[in-house]
Design an enzyme around this catalytic site. Structure first.
Site, PDB file in Angstrom:
ATOM      1  N   SER A  96      17.903   9.894  58.374  1.00 22.89           N
ATOM      2  CA  SER A  96      17.014  11.046  58.189  1.00 22.89           C
ATOM      3  C   SER A  96      15.723  10.957  59.009  1.00 22.89           C
ATOM      4  CB  SER A  96      16.730  11.193  56.700  1.00 22.89           C
ATOM      5  OG  SER A  96      15.984  12.353  56.455  1.00 22.89           O
ATOM      6  N   ASP A 239      13.678  17.483  60.434  1.00 18.49           N
ATOM      7  CA  ASP A 239      13.681  16.019  60.400  1.00 18.49           C
ATOM      8  C   ASP A 239      14.913  15.529  61.172  1.00 18.49           C
ATOM      9  OD1 ASP A 239      15.618  16.754  58.509  1.00 18.49           O
ATOM     10  OD2 ASP A 239      15.316  14.927  57.356  1.00 18.49           O
ATOM     11  N   ASP A 241      17.877  14.547  60.572  1.00 15.47           N
ATOM     12  CA  ASP A 241      19.262  14.958  60.300  1.00 15.47           C
ATOM     13  C   ASP A 241      19.364  16.426  59.923  1.00 15.47           C
ATOM     14  OD1 ASP A 241      18.033  14.493  57.837  1.00 15.47           O
ATOM     15  OD2 ASP A 241      19.907  13.963  56.858  1.00 15.47           O
ATOM     16  N   ASP A 243      18.142  18.357  57.597  1.00 23.09           N
ATOM     17  CA  ASP A 243      18.255  18.926  56.250  1.00 23.09           C
ATOM     18  C   ASP A 243      16.921  19.450  55.720  1.00 23.09           C
ATOM     19  OD1 ASP A 243      17.188  16.436  55.709  1.00 23.09           O
ATOM     20  OD2 ASP A 243      18.710  15.841  54.251  1.00 23.09           O
TER      21      ASP A 243
HETATM   22 MG    MG Z   1      16.751  14.360  56.118  1.00 24.16          MG
END
Ligand code: MG
Length: 457
Positions: A96, A239, A241, A243
């Site tokens: 992340s 961020d 990844d 999400d």
């Molecule tokens: Mg994330």
């Protein structure tokens, strides 16, 4: 008990705190837990992610799992594709927002939602006891690459908003993709919504050369400038990844995640009074004000997306959210989703015929001040119990959902909680004035520091 899982999956620095051997065994343990079922995997763009994937997948295969590989993709894409592929679980290799040297393993169930804390413990038990069930040589699994996950995801996101209404506004949007896998979805979602798209840090690079993967205000100077240079309607950053999404208004001003969350909450609750919003104890009380005004309900949980998602599932809640820009939109999927968040914000601006700064100016104003105090893992628990004694009888009420949250009069609170990912205590204070929030944060930083120091000898 020994732990593998932190607040958000298994994380560590490659070759330091997490090795290939550990990952292979983790693959055995996860494969044993899923009893050799069908597992969907995907990864972020980190240097270590292909290694983490290959090591873990080797473990899964010898435990008899069939593996479907979706390749590089934002986390919400893999989660969204779990049901479509009718898998027993999925694994996303991502750390992340952590710095580039980190890798991570996030395990989700058949609906794409991260496994519960109890399920994590069962995998940990298999791992630490070495209680693996490995397949005979002729019964090991195979890997099959799959296609179409990203297209299916983009279509689903666009279906949840009024595409034509948004497209009529021809929004000019600058996206800061932070050299992450968000580059694979976000520009295409925006194109599908008829936006004029400008991208920065738009190629995937595991060194994150453009900016660190955490989309915090201090990392988004480039985006704030670019919004003004391109005379854009808004800016948005993700961020590592994809999400989480955070927004910059048309004046180049950054807005913390709880304000964009409150805007979405306000909209959803205005359509459906009685909507439940699930959010951690650390989120601004702005969400309580909105729920009060709109006849909705806020349910507070521990920090971390697992608790938000599982509480949403249990209560059949429409909405979840975090102060870091994570929004969970139930009708789409009860997990953090940066693409869905972006589409929702554009939808709200289009419906309300407002620009972002106007829409956000309708919300009440609070100030949040955050501090950290270093603290060794071994004394974290002791610190909390000592702090509990210290604050007894102070303030109007004390909440113990996660750490200690002390409420004072005049809508002021301070939260002290041990971090689940780092050897620190986090202190967050909120008040209607910045001075009061800062004073509270300072006071409690001092108190926690004294307690930690008293235990250091
Ligand atoms: Mg994330």
């Amino acid at each position: 008990m020994r732990k593998l899982f932190g607040t958000n999956g298994v994380r560590g620095i490659l070759n330091k705190s997490i090795t290939v051997e550990t990952l292979v065994k983790l693959g055995y343990a996860i494969g044993t837990y899923f009893e050799g079922g069908k597992i969907l995997v995907g990864m972020d763009g980190r240097i270590g992610s292909p290694i983490a994937r290959d090591a873990t997948v080797s473990g899964l295969l010898v435990a008899g799992c069939e593996v479907l590989d979706a390749g590089l993709a934002p986390t919400p894409v893999i989660q969204h594709d779990a049901r479509f592929n009718a898998v027993n679980g999925c694994i996303i290799f991502t750390a992340s927002h952590n710095p580039p040297e980190y890798i991570g393993v996030k395990v989700c169930g058949p609906d794409g939602v991260e496994i519960s804390r109890e399920e994590e413990e069962r995998i940990e038990t298999i791992f630490f006891e070495g209680n693996y069930k490995l397949a005979e040589w002729s019964k090991v699994g195979k890997v099959r690459s799959i296609t179409g996950s990203i297209e299916r995801y983009i279509e689903a996101v666009v279906r949840h908003v009024d595409r034509d209404l948004i497209a009529r506004h021809k929004y000019r949007v600058v996206v800061d993709l932070g050299n992450s896998v968000a580059a694979l979805t976000i520009p295409y979602i925006l194109k599908a919504l008829g936006c004029e798209v400008y991208t920065i840090n738009d190629y995937i690079d595991g060194m994150f050369p453009g900016r660190p993967p955490e989309p915090s205000e201090e990392n988004l100077g480039g985006l704030m400038k670019a919004v003004k240079i391109f005379d854009a309607d808004l800016g948005v950053a993700y961020d590592g990844d994809g999400d989480r999404a955070v927004f910059v208004d048309e004046n180049g001003v950054f807005h913390p995640g709880d304000r964009s969350l409150a805007l979405i909450e306000d909209y959803v609750m205005s359509l459906k009074p009685g909507t439940v919003l699930v959010t951690p104890v650390s989120t601004s009380q702005i969400v309580d004000d909105i729920a009060g005004k709109r006849g909705g309900k806020v349910v507070r949980v521990k920090v971390g997306s697992v608790d938000v998602s599982w509480t949403m599932k249990r209560m059949n809640a429409e909405l979840g959210g975090e102060e870091n820009g994570g929004v969970f939109y139930g009708p789409h999927q009860p997990v953090r989703d940066g693409g869905m968040t972006t589409a929702l914000i554009l939808h709200i601006l289009a419906v309300r015929e407002m620009n972002l700064s106007e829409a956000l100016s309708t919300l009440p104003i609070y100030h949040i001040v955050k501090r950290k105090v270093p603290c060794r893992e071994e004394v974290k628990y002791k610190v909390l119990s000592m702090l509990e004694e210290e604050v007894e009888g102070i303030g109007e009420r004390i909440e113990k959902i996660d750490g200690l949250k002390v409420w004072f009069k005049d809508r002021e609170w301070v939260l002290v909680r041990p971090s689940g990912t780092e050897s620190i205590y986090r202190i967050i204070a909120e008040a209607p004035s910045y001075e009061r929030a800062e004073k509270l944060a300072e006071e409690y930083t001092k108190l926690v520091t004294e307690i930690v120091e008293s235990l250091s000898s």
